[in-house]
Design an enzyme around this catalytic site. Structure first.
Site, PDB file in Angstrom:
ATOM      1  N   LYS A 203     114.955 -39.681  88.052  1.00 36.97           N
ATOM      2  CA  LYS A 203     115.173 -39.959  86.633  1.00 36.97           C
ATOM      3  C   LYS A 203     114.522 -38.929  85.726  1.00 36.97           C
ATOM      4  CE  LYS A 203     113.714 -44.266  87.052  1.00 36.97           C
ATOM      5  NZ  LYS A 203     113.077 -45.427  86.547  1.00 36.97           N
TER       6      LYS A 203
ATOM      7  N   ARG B 221      96.107 -41.702 105.756  1.00 32.55           N
ATOM      8  CA  ARG B 221      95.110 -41.910 104.706  1.00 32.55           C
ATOM      9  C   ARG B 221      93.740 -42.278 105.281  1.00 32.55           C
ATOM     10  NH1 ARG B 221      99.144 -44.768 100.451  1.00 32.55           N
ATOM     11  NH2 ARG B 221      99.654 -42.869  99.321  1.00 32.55           N
TER      12      ARG B 221
ATOM     13  N   GLY C  37     101.850 -40.726  91.637  1.00 33.59           N
ATOM     14  CA  GLY C  37     101.698 -41.026  90.210  1.00 33.59           C
ATOM     15  C   GLY C  37     100.554 -40.257  89.571  1.00 33.59           C
TER      16      GLY C  37
ATOM     17  N   GLY D 147     105.387 -38.257  94.964  1.00 36.08           N
ATOM     18  CA  GLY D 147     105.345 -39.016  96.208  1.00 36.08           C
ATOM     19  C   GLY D 147     106.526 -38.715  97.116  1.00 36.08           C
TER      20      GLY D 147
HETATM   21  P1  ADP Z   1     108.944 -37.738  93.273  1.00 41.78           P
HETATM   22  O1  ADP Z   1     108.456 -39.047  93.873  1.00 41.78           O
HETATM   23  O2  ADP Z   1     108.696 -36.578  94.142  1.00 41.78           O
HETATM   24  O3  ADP Z   1     108.449 -37.561  91.865  1.00 41.78           O
HETATM   25  P2  ADP Z   1     111.418 -38.997  92.474  1.00 41.78           P
HETATM   26  O4  ADP Z   1     110.810 -40.333  92.699  1.00 41.78           O
HETATM   27  O5  ADP Z   1     111.694 -38.610  91.072  1.00 41.78           O
HETATM   28  O6  ADP Z   1     110.555 -37.848  93.179  1.00 41.78           O
HETATM   29  O7  ADP Z   1     112.826 -38.901  93.205  1.00 41.78           O
HETATM   30  C1  ADP Z   1     112.991 -39.045  94.563  1.00 41.78           C
HETATM   31  C2  ADP Z   1     114.306 -39.686  94.869  1.00 41.78           C
HETATM   32  O8  ADP Z   1     115.366 -39.022  94.196  1.00 41.78           O
HETATM   33  C3  ADP Z   1     114.659 -39.641  96.325  1.00 41.78           C
HETATM   34  O9  ADP Z   1     114.641 -40.935  96.845  1.00 41.78           O
HETATM   35  C4  ADP Z   1     116.063 -39.034  96.361  1.00 41.78           C
HETATM   36  O10 ADP Z   1     116.943 -39.693  97.250  1.00 41.78           O
HETATM   37  C5  ADP Z   1     116.520 -39.214  94.949  1.00 41.78           C
HETATM   38  N1  ADP Z   1     117.563 -38.261  94.586  1.00 41.78           N
HETATM   39  C6  ADP Z   1     117.561 -36.925  94.707  1.00 41.78           C
HETATM   40  N2  ADP Z   1     118.728 -36.385  94.337  1.00 41.78           N
HETATM   41  C7  ADP Z   1     119.507 -37.418  93.959  1.00 41.78           C
HETATM   42  C8  ADP Z   1     120.853 -37.529  93.476  1.00 41.78           C
HETATM   43  N3  ADP Z   1     121.605 -36.443  93.316  1.00 41.78           N
HETATM   44  N4  ADP Z   1     121.315 -38.755  93.193  1.00 41.78           N
HETATM   45  C9  ADP Z   1     120.553 -39.844  93.369  1.00 41.78           C
HETATM   46  N5  ADP Z   1     119.290 -39.817  93.806  1.00 41.78           N
HETATM   47  C10 ADP Z   1     118.770 -38.615  94.101  1.00 41.78           C
HETATM   48 MG    MG Z   2     109.049 -41.067  93.560  1.00 48.88          MG
END
Ligand code: ADP
Ligand code: MG
Length: 387
Positions: free
Chosen positions: A201, A35, A367, A344
């Protein structure tokens, strides 16, 4: 079109630039200075144009007096000093005479970094609540304001929105690149247009889905998210991660967009078993998408003209559950598909799995990008003047 850093004359002017120097620090040492390096382009532009540059940034969160000690920007100051070819000073104070003296001593082309803006969050959350007095005070230190901190553009804080309301303003190179790239891929009229969503989620992603589902041709679902959809279809998902509050949401989506939504055909469980998605047992925990799913997703992705990825396909932090995520990236890379990575953890997975230089754009703002993809205007960009 928003005004940018290129739209002003700077010689002899005091310019406040909001950067994102929120770097990870362990025991006083910076563990990743990406960064800081990324902030140099805009800072150097200002110093080269003979501005007196005042840099603001946050670092971590400040909720106690002790947090201040752990989240000083001093290590970032030392690193900036190594990278900049000009004098740089550090103000330990976020307001008051000590700071004002340093501002007044600045020569053209010199830089002053002010301590963590969130020091003003303890005890009264002045920075994060966009306090008017604080905004006025900081704005009084300069004549032009540039915002180059993309990662906080979805927040209305004193150091981004507050100051911008009070001074002639523009966006820096980083913010400009982010929004230009994201706007471009969202708005170009090429098809098939594929959205790949995974991660943890459903609740984090409903706004993104709602905003993009009508425009896209396919929504490929993996990660933890897909189990809420599978459960919504009445399938057994064992102890996989499920967002029970969104079952109905998923049912409605499946009913309305059955032609667009593609769910996994098979799953890799925590025990490293490959099971068909409709054959999971009550003690299975889904950790990644399986080989048949990879094949199906790959076929669609290869034919796509643009792809937006939000959320990894599995628990990529743990081998071999990085396989689904990695395979999807490999296909996109090999087929030269125009791909935007938002989120992220998605960006972290791209870097960890070795694809840092292989895509159209890897957004740096977790975010902020999620909000932008949801169709929510970014507050700190909205406030910037139009050209
Ligand atoms: P981003 O930050 O890209 O929006 P998220 O925060 O929604 O993504 O999700 C990232 C997390 O989801 C990672 O830490 C990963 O380990 C977890 N993840 C991915 N697949 C699964 C799964 N099948 N069960 C539990 N966690 C998962
Ligand atoms: Mg995330």
């Amino acid at each position: 079109m928003k005004k940018t850093i290129r739209d002003y004359q700077y010689e002899g002017k005091k310019v406040i630039i909001r950067c994102d120097l929120n770097v990870p620090i362990k025991n006083g040492e910076i563990t990743d200075d990406t960064r800081i390096k990324e902030s140099l382009e805009s800072i150097n532009y200002l110093t080269n144009h003979k501005a007196k540059v005042i840099v603001l940034s946050h670092l971590g969160k400040i909720k106690t007096e002790e947090d201040k000690h752990d989240n000083t920007l001093y290590p970032a100051y030392k690193r900036l000093k190594e990278y900049l070819h000009t004098n740089i000073y550090f103000s330990k104070a976020t307001r008051g005479k000590e700071l004002e003296d340093l501002v007044n001593k600045l020569q053209n082309g010199e830089v002053l970094l002010i301590e963590n803006t969130r020091y003003e969050d303890y005890p009264d959350k002045l920075e994060s609540n966009c306090d008017e007095e604080l905004s006025k005070y900081w704005a009084s230190l300069g004549e032009i304001f540039i915002n180059d901190a993309y990662g906080t553009t979805h927040r209305a804080h004193a150091s981004n929105v507050g100051i911008a309301k009070l001074l002639p303003n523009g966006i820096g190179f980083l913010v400009e690149r982010e929004i230009t790239k994201i706007d471009q891929i969202l708005e170009e009229n090429t098809h098939p247009y594929t959205l790949v969503m995974g991660g943890k989620k459903v609740s984090d992603k409903t706004l993104v889905i709602d905003n993009l589902i009508q425009k896209c041709d396919y929504l490929l679902l993996g990660g933890g998210m897909c189990f809420t959809f599978l459960k919504a279809k009445g399938l057994e998902v064992g102890s996989s991660i499920v967002d029970n509050e969104n079952i109905e949401y998923c049912q409605n989506l499946l009913a309305n967009y059955s032609n667009k939504i593609i769910l996994p055909l098979d799953i890799v469980t925590k025990e490293k078993k490959i099971v068909d998605a409709d054959q999971m047992s009550s003690d299975d925990i889904g950790y990644d998408i399986g080989p048949k799913t990879i094949e199906l997703f790959s076929k669609i992705l290869k034919e796509s003209k643009r792809v937006i990825i939000n959320g990894p396909m599995g628990v990529f932090e743990e081998k071999p559950f990085d396989n689904g995520t990695k395979s999807i990236y490999q296909v996109l890379k090999d087929s030269h598909i125009k791909t935007l990575i938002g989120g992220g953890d998605s960006a972290a997975s791209v870097n960890l799995l070795g694809f840092s230089n292989d895509f159209y754009h890897i957004s740096t703002g977790g975010g902020a990008t999620l909000e932008y993809l949801s169709g929510v205007p970014l507050k700190a960009i909205e406030v910037i003047e139009n050209k």
